[in-house]
Design an enzyme around this catalytic site. Structure first.
Site, mmCIF file in Angstrom:
data_model
loop_
_atom_site.group_PDB
_atom_site.id
_atom_site.type_symbol
_atom_site.label_atom_id
_atom_site.label_comp_id
_atom_site.label_asym_id
_atom_site.label_seq_id
_atom_site.Cartn_x
_atom_site.Cartn_y
_atom_site.Cartn_z
ATOM 1 N N LYS A 232 0.928 -1.281 -0.007
ATOM 2 C CA LYS A 232 0.065 0.035 0.095
ATOM 3 C C LYS A 232 0.751 1.229 0.061
ATOM 4 O O LYS A 232 2.026 1.160 0.232
ATOM 5 C CB LYS A 232 -0.984 -0.089 1.184
ATOM 6 C CG LYS A 232 -1.965 -1.173 0.889
ATOM 7 C CD LYS A 232 -3.265 -0.822 1.803
ATOM 8 C CE LYS A 232 -4.281 -1.940 1.292
ATOM 9 N NZ LYS A 232 -5.392 -2.078 2.344
ATOM 10 N N ARG A 266 -2.989 -10.376 5.116
ATOM 11 C CA ARG A 266 -3.337 -10.441 3.673
ATOM 12 C C ARG A 266 -2.283 -9.681 2.949
ATOM 13 O O ARG A 266 -2.004 -8.523 2.846
ATOM 14 C CB ARG A 266 -4.516 -9.690 3.578
ATOM 15 C CG ARG A 266 -5.458 -9.724 2.175
ATOM 16 C CD ARG A 266 -6.593 -8.798 2.476
ATOM 17 N NE ARG A 266 -7.226 -9.042 0.855
ATOM 18 C CZ ARG A 266 -7.264 -8.201 -0.186
ATOM 19 N NH1 ARG A 266 -6.053 -7.163 -0.049
ATOM 20 N NH2 ARG A 266 -7.645 -8.244 -1.260
#
Length: 287
Positions: A232, A266
């Site tokens: 991210k 994740r």
């Protein structure tokens, strides 16, 4: 109503399977069957490619596969339920026939989740905390699926415009506590609930870092905790290079999250993350 206990947080009951958590976090492998996901959009859009990628993640040590047919990156555009289902249902059917690793459907649409569960999925992973579709809670109860409920400020189309919090950790803790209680009151078994603070969903870079640094706070909720931090923007921000591949930076965040009590990570890079966790643990890195 009885809230989950910390003992229950060591297991997550899915539709017909159960994940047990030990010293190391379990790994959820990301499979984006989309043309526009922020990191790997288009690479696994073809169904054959998505299936082969999924099986490769299983071989690398994935404990769970998260299959998604709609990007939720910042400023992404929604797709119809028919299109989302077209992308993922055949992939799930083919995977169920070839692996026993449980499958999660990453969707906020109950019609897509219902088809995915019928195809063999074990988990509903909903970025809206099961609030985006009024029928999702009923489906979760009736199907006995495992549920992962996430916090998001705003929507993917607006969440990164200017996210604001007085105290990001405490505000998200309060939201997840209310979400947990709402699900239990609605009929979801406490043993089937996993919670996700939503790193990158309506948070600034500093908000994301605060969540990771204080992730242990969420253990008080008594549910398994998922962290979705992989590749991210905050990783590139720290590295000072928005074009970096972000894998090494993601592994750094994974180790911090493991130390702070995340039970499910994740990630895109399963093999590298698993190897880093094994060495980190062997060197005494985990509490």
């Amino acid at each position: 109503m009885t809230a989950p206990s910390n003992d229950r947080a060591n297991k997550w009951h899915l539709r017909t399977q159960c994940l047990s958590f030990g010293s190391l976090p379990a790994l959820m492998g990301i499979v984006n069957v989309t043309p526009d996901s922020f990191s790997d959009g288009g690479r696994f859009y073809a169904q054959d490619a998505a299936v082969e990628h999924s099986l490769r993640l299983v071989a690398e040590g994935a404990d769970l596969l998260d299959i998604g047919g709609e990007s939720t990156r910042p400023y992404s555009q929604p797709v119809s339920g028919d299109e989302e289902a077209r992308r993922v249902i055949s992939v799930i059917e083919r995977l169920v026939a070839r692996t026993a690793v449980p499958i999660s459907i990453d969707t906020s649409k109950s019609r897509v989740a219902k088809q995915a569960l019928a195809a063999g999925a074990q988990v509903i992973n909903d970025v809206t905390g099961l609030e985006g579709d009024p029928a999702m809670l009923t489906l979760a109860v009736e199907s006995h699926a495992g549920v992962c409920a996430m916090h998001m400020q705003g929507t993917p189309q607006s969440m990164q415009d200017n996210p604001q919090y007085e105290n990001v950790v405490e505000e998200i803790f309060g939201y997840l506590r209310r979400c947990r209680d709402r699900l239990i009151q609605g009929g979801v078994s406490p043993t089937r609930i996993c919670l996700d603070p939503g790193i990158g969903f309506g948070k600034s870079h500093q908000h994301n870092l605060a969540l990771i640094a204080h992730f242990e706070r969420f253990r008080e909720l008594g549910c398994p905790l998922l962290a979705g931090h992989s590749r991210k923007g905050f990783v590139a921000h720290i590295l000072g290079d928005k074009n970096s591949d972000r894998m090494a930076g993601t592994i750094g965040a994974s180790l911090a999250l493991a130390r702070s009590g995340a039970q499910l990570l994740r990630v895109h890079d399963v093999a590298a993350t698993r190897q880093a966790l094994l060495v980190f643990h062997a060197c005494g890195g985990l509490k």
